[in-house]
Write an enzyme that holds these catalytic residues in place. Structure first.
Site, PDB file in Angstrom:
ATOM      1  N   LYS A  90       0.830  -1.209   0.000  1.00 16.79           N
ATOM      2  CA  LYS A  90       0.000   0.000   0.000  1.00 16.79           C
ATOM      3  C   LYS A  90       0.867   1.263   0.000  1.00 16.79           C
ATOM      4  CE  LYS A  90      -2.347  -1.026   3.803  1.00 16.79           C
ATOM      5  NZ  LYS A  90      -1.913  -2.380   4.215  1.00 16.79           N
TER       6      LYS A  90
ATOM      7  N   ARG B  19     -10.057   0.645   8.517  1.00 18.39           N
ATOM      8  CA  ARG B  19      -9.659  -0.713   8.871  1.00 18.39           C
ATOM      9  C   ARG B  19     -10.765  -1.464   9.592  1.00 18.39           C
ATOM     10  NH1 ARG B  19      -3.869   0.302   8.860  1.00 18.39           N
ATOM     11  NH2 ARG B  19      -2.666  -1.604   9.044  1.00 18.39           N
TER      12      ARG B  19
ATOM     13  N   ARG C  96      11.385  -6.824   5.101  1.00 20.93           N
ATOM     14  CA  ARG C  96      11.277  -5.409   5.484  1.00 20.93           C
ATOM     15  C   ARG C  96      11.868  -5.164   6.871  1.00 20.93           C
ATOM     16  NH1 ARG C  96       5.392  -2.609   5.542  1.00 20.93           N
ATOM     17  NH2 ARG C  96       5.189  -3.527   7.602  1.00 20.93           N
TER      18      ARG C  96
ATOM     19  N   ARG D 227      10.907  -1.508  12.418  1.00 23.20           N
ATOM     20  CA  ARG D 227       9.576  -1.427  13.035  1.00 23.20           C
ATOM     21  C   ARG D 227       9.376  -2.567  14.019  1.00 23.20           C
ATOM     22  NH1 ARG D 227       4.941  -0.075   8.681  1.00 23.20           N
ATOM     23  NH2 ARG D 227       3.763  -1.270  10.207  1.00 23.20           N
TER      24      ARG D 227
ATOM     25  N   ARG E 153      -1.058  -8.727  13.633  1.00 24.15           N
ATOM     26  CA  ARG E 153      -1.568  -7.781  12.634  1.00 24.15           C
ATOM     27  C   ARG E 153      -2.348  -8.500  11.541  1.00 24.15           C
ATOM     28  NH1 ARG E 153       3.822  -5.515  11.210  1.00 24.15           N
ATOM     29  NH2 ARG E 153       2.849  -4.428   9.484  1.00 24.15           N
TER      30      ARG E 153
END
Ligand code: ADP
Length: 191
Positions: A14, A89, A128, A134, A145
């Site tokens: 995204k 969401r 990532r 993160r 998640r």
């Protein structure tokens, strides 16, 4: 105005595709995830409130998220359109957004669903994590998640499908070829 929602699971691309869309179509980008991370890094009152929630990979309560989003839209009075990235969401967020836009005589014009398998998501986020730093890219948080996505966020799709606004894009492949399909969908919706 042209208002777009970019929709998909964590790691669907995204953020990557949003950056390219903004560049080409000059939309204002609103990423609720980026906004929360900014509040956390600046240690604002809101940041303190949501820090642990993000670290745990859970969804921030709707009321906090919706207020923050509406304020950001109001702060961009000159925008010719928005791309909503990571919002809505939940169905409650989607309903609130419709109502809010309606009050401004605006609407969502298109929902781009980036379709990616769960196996691909897990691979991408593992990659990532090596560069993102993160905390929520850790494997156990990622599982949370993904779980939030499949229990709460997925229901946003039928909400927008009922409005005939969803275009599904295969999110696996070259960034440029995915972007090409996205542009075709946007150009069609703009006609
Ligand atoms: P990703 O798409 O990779 O999961 P985001 O940057 O969109 O990452 O979101 C990171 C985190 O921010 C989410 O896991 C959640 O805790 C919080 N968040 C972002 N957007 C929302 C939202 N619309 N509602 C609730 N929580 C949100």
């Amino acid at each position: 105005m042209f208002n777009l929602v970019i929709f998909g699971p964590p790691g669907a691309g995204k953020g990557t595709q949003s950056a390219k869309i903004i560049d080409k179509y000059k939309l204002a980008h609103i990423s609720t995830g980026d906004m929360f991370r900014m509040h956390i890094s600046q240690n604002t009152a809101l940041g303190q409130k949501v820090k642990q929630i993000l670290a745990d990979g859970l969804l921030v309560p709707d009321s906090i998220t919706i207020d923050m989003l509406e304020e950001e839209v109001q702060n961009n009075p000159d925008a010719t359109g928005f791309i909503f990235d990571g919002f809505p969401r939940t169905v409650a967020q989607a309903e609130a957004l419709d109502k809010f836009l309606e009050g401004k005589n605006e609407k969502i014009d298109l929902v781009l669903q980036l379709d990616v398998t769960e196996a691909e998501i897990k691979n991408r986020i593992a990659e990532r994590k090596k560069v993102s730093g993160r905390a929520d890219d850790d494997e156990d948080k990622l599982i949370k998640r993904i779980d939030e996505y499949f229990t709460k966020t997925i229901h946003v799709l039928p909400f927008y499908q009922g409005q005939g606004k969803v275009v599904k894009i295969n999110g696996i492949g070259e960034v440029e070829s995915i972007f090409g399909m996205i542009c075709a969908a946007i150009d069609e919706a703009k006609k």
